[in-house]
Design a protein around this motif. Structure first.
Motif, mmCIF file in Angstrom:
data_model
loop_
_atom_site.group_PDB
_atom_site.id
_atom_site.type_symbol
_atom_site.label_atom_id
_atom_site.label_comp_id
_atom_site.label_asym_id
_atom_site.label_seq_id
_atom_site.Cartn_x
_atom_site.Cartn_y
_atom_site.Cartn_z
ATOM 1 N N ARG B 155 0.786 -1.200 0.352
ATOM 2 C CA ARG B 155 -0.091 0.034 0.021
ATOM 3 C C ARG B 155 0.816 1.319 -0.022
ATOM 4 N N LEU B 156 2.027 1.273 0.925
ATOM 5 C CA LEU B 156 2.984 2.439 0.646
ATOM 6 C C LEU B 156 3.341 2.525 -0.659
ATOM 7 N N TYR B 157 3.629 1.388 -1.305
ATOM 8 C CA TYR B 157 4.281 1.671 -2.630
ATOM 9 C C TYR B 157 3.210 2.348 -3.567
ATOM 10 N N GLU B 158 2.052 1.968 -3.557
ATOM 11 C CA GLU B 158 1.065 2.493 -4.427
ATOM 12 C C GLU B 158 0.857 4.025 -3.901
ATOM 13 N N LEU B 159 0.678 4.392 -2.674
ATOM 14 C CA LEU B 159 0.648 5.812 -2.310
ATOM 15 C C LEU B 159 1.792 6.588 -2.893
ATOM 16 N N VAL B 160 2.666 6.136 -2.874
ATOM 17 C CA VAL B 160 3.875 6.894 -3.229
ATOM 18 C C VAL B 160 3.877 7.134 -4.708
ATOM 19 N N THR B 161 3.734 5.998 -5.461
ATOM 20 C CA THR B 161 3.611 6.118 -6.575
ATOM 21 C C THR B 161 2.374 6.906 -7.366
ATOM 22 N N PRO B 191 12.143 5.141 -7.081
ATOM 23 C CA PRO B 191 13.341 6.243 -7.540
ATOM 24 C C PRO B 191 13.693 7.382 -6.353
ATOM 25 N N ASP B 192 12.705 7.982 -6.092
ATOM 26 C CA ASP B 192 12.794 9.161 -4.839
ATOM 27 C C ASP B 192 12.702 9.168 -3.378
ATOM 28 N N THR B 193 12.367 7.674 -3.101
ATOM 29 C CA THR B 193 11.993 7.661 -1.674
ATOM 30 C C THR B 193 13.261 6.961 -0.803
ATOM 31 N N PRO B 194 13.606 7.446 0.298
ATOM 32 C CA PRO B 194 14.519 6.868 1.099
ATOM 33 C C PRO B 194 13.926 5.575 1.691
ATOM 34 N N TYR B 195 14.811 4.589 1.538
ATOM 35 C CA TYR B 195 14.391 3.439 2.131
ATOM 36 C C TYR B 195 15.511 2.679 2.877
ATOM 37 N N ILE B 196 15.215 1.773 3.821
ATOM 38 C CA ILE B 196 15.916 0.762 4.428
ATOM 39 C C ILE B 196 15.361 -0.498 4.273
ATOM 40 N N VAL B 197 15.428 -1.524 3.699
ATOM 41 C CA VAL B 197 14.840 -2.666 3.238
ATOM 42 C C VAL B 197 15.714 -3.984 3.738
ATOM 43 N N ALA B 198 15.232 -4.837 4.249
ATOM 44 C CA ALA B 198 15.809 -6.173 4.358
ATOM 45 C C ALA B 198 15.407 -7.413 3.393
ATOM 46 N N ARG B 199 15.995 -7.449 2.282
ATOM 47 C CA ARG B 199 15.588 -8.264 1.115
ATOM 48 C C ARG B 199 15.368 -9.634 1.714
ATOM 49 N N GLY B 200 14.504 -10.386 1.068
ATOM 50 C CA GLY B 200 14.026 -11.796 1.551
ATOM 51 C C GLY B 200 12.907 -12.091 2.557
ATOM 52 N N ARG B 201 12.760 -13.175 2.833
ATOM 53 C CA ARG B 201 11.596 -13.177 3.874
ATOM 54 C C ARG B 201 11.773 -12.752 5.312
ATOM 55 N N LYS B 202 12.995 -12.569 5.647
ATOM 56 C CA LYS B 202 13.106 -12.290 7.228
ATOM 57 C C LYS B 202 13.074 -10.702 7.381
ATOM 58 N N GLY B 203 12.834 -10.420 8.623
ATOM 59 C CA GLY B 203 12.697 -9.164 9.070
ATOM 60 C C GLY B 203 11.762 -9.244 10.446
#
Lengths: 219, 219
Positions: B155-161, B191-203
């Motif tokens: 949803r965040l992705y959609e709201l940003v795009t 492209p323009d949103t600062p992010y810190i993402v843990a790739r994969g299944r974990k988090g």
């Protein structure tokens, strides 16, 4: 690269997750004890870490004794607010139980400063004063869900061996690097205390809460 | 077997843990970006899982932008009560910030039921109504710390795009098996949103809170 989302109804996400976990465990050739299976799977669900299939150690009939305590209105004492937050308190309260965390209590901070111990240690002493021998809540079964502080687990070990506390179940899953492995090994030496322990360094408040909830969802 | 506890003062446990983490990373030959290092190490500290040294992905200058937002009194919106509990609110409030979680709000439950979406999705819509374009808190920088629900991240992705929301930082570390990997990959395409993402299944909510705190402790 095209990113395709799997279409799953909100109400089906958890079931679908457990289906995937079950299938992957099967592919790994893991055969789980049916009593322990819901607990192990929920820890994997919470962490996406299949190591829990190997690291969780259950004392004899630990799940049965945990369920019995919860049905009798057990209280759950956690060592963090995060663990407290994660426990399904609606389910617990329906059974007459209650979740508690003493970490932020002013008297716990005072004891910790005076004794030079961690607040986690002091919070276990406070719990022992309530639920231990001669305490006002001695008759209420108490489950300890330790997901953060090895010092809490070490203190529980001492309180039990000194005969001052008889936990209905110890969930011993602190995470980290200093005395975490050792604190869990101490719990594994207790002969008459039901326990569920995640051997090794891994664990967490989320894992502690997941184990509580896995038990609660069985009732 | 003799179980020997390491003698460490309560006030030294965290420093000793980070020392062990640093040493082991070195032994593994991992060289971390100095900006990212405190975040990565705190995630490992919270999980005892060294995979975070490889799985965490930072957008260009994400840490710098996160710190800037926090210094300007950013609010942090989490997708679970556990994440909310884990954030050091004392530190945040000293900077003029606030932590919020809308998951248990009655209007969020209503929207979710009406729209057939998850409460996590509805809680992001509520946040967008406040912090998004034209919202009453549009001028307050908002950091989203998503440790549980991939639906929140989608949803965040959609709201940003759609141009309806401009997060100061997205911490995208949900855990699990259904659309978790994909939801994170979506964020990585922004492209323009600062992010810190843990790739994969974990988090996890603990990891989301750890990243917030790693930033807060830098200030």
């Amino acid at each position: 690269m095209k990113i395709e989302l799997e279409q799953v109804l909100p109400s089906q996400i958890e079931a679908r997750s457990f289906e995937i976990i079950g299938r992957e465990l099967e592919q790994m050739g893991k055969v789980l004890d049916p009593e322990q299976e819901p607990v192990i799977k929920r820890c994997i669900h919470t962490t996406a870490d299949f190591e829990y299939a190997d690291s969780l150690v259950f004392s004899d009939r630990a799940v049965e004794q945990g369920l019995k305590a919860l049905k009798a209105g057990a209280h759950i004492v956690t060592d963090t607010r995060m663990g407290f937050s994660g426990v399904n308190k609606g389910r617990l309260e329906k059974l007459g139980g209650e979740a508690l965390c003493f970490m932020a209590d002013p008297d716990v901070a005072e004891i910790a400063a005076r004794e030079g111990c961690t607040r986690a240690t002091a919070s276990m002493d406070k719990a022992a004063g309530l639920y231990g021998t001669g305490g006002p809540r001695e008759r209420i079964p108490c489950i300890f869900a330790v997901g953060n502080a090895p010092t809490a687990l070490v203190r529980l070990y001492e309180l039990v061996t000194e005969g001052r506390l008889k936990p209905a179940l110890i969930i011993g899953v602190p995470v980290g690097f200093v005395n975490v492995v050792q604190s869990k090994e101490l719990i594994l030496t207790l002969p008459d205390t039901p326990y569920i322990v995640a051997r090794g360094r891994k664990g967490g408040s989320n894992v502690a809460a997941a184990i509580c909830n896995a038990l609660l969802y069985r009732i």
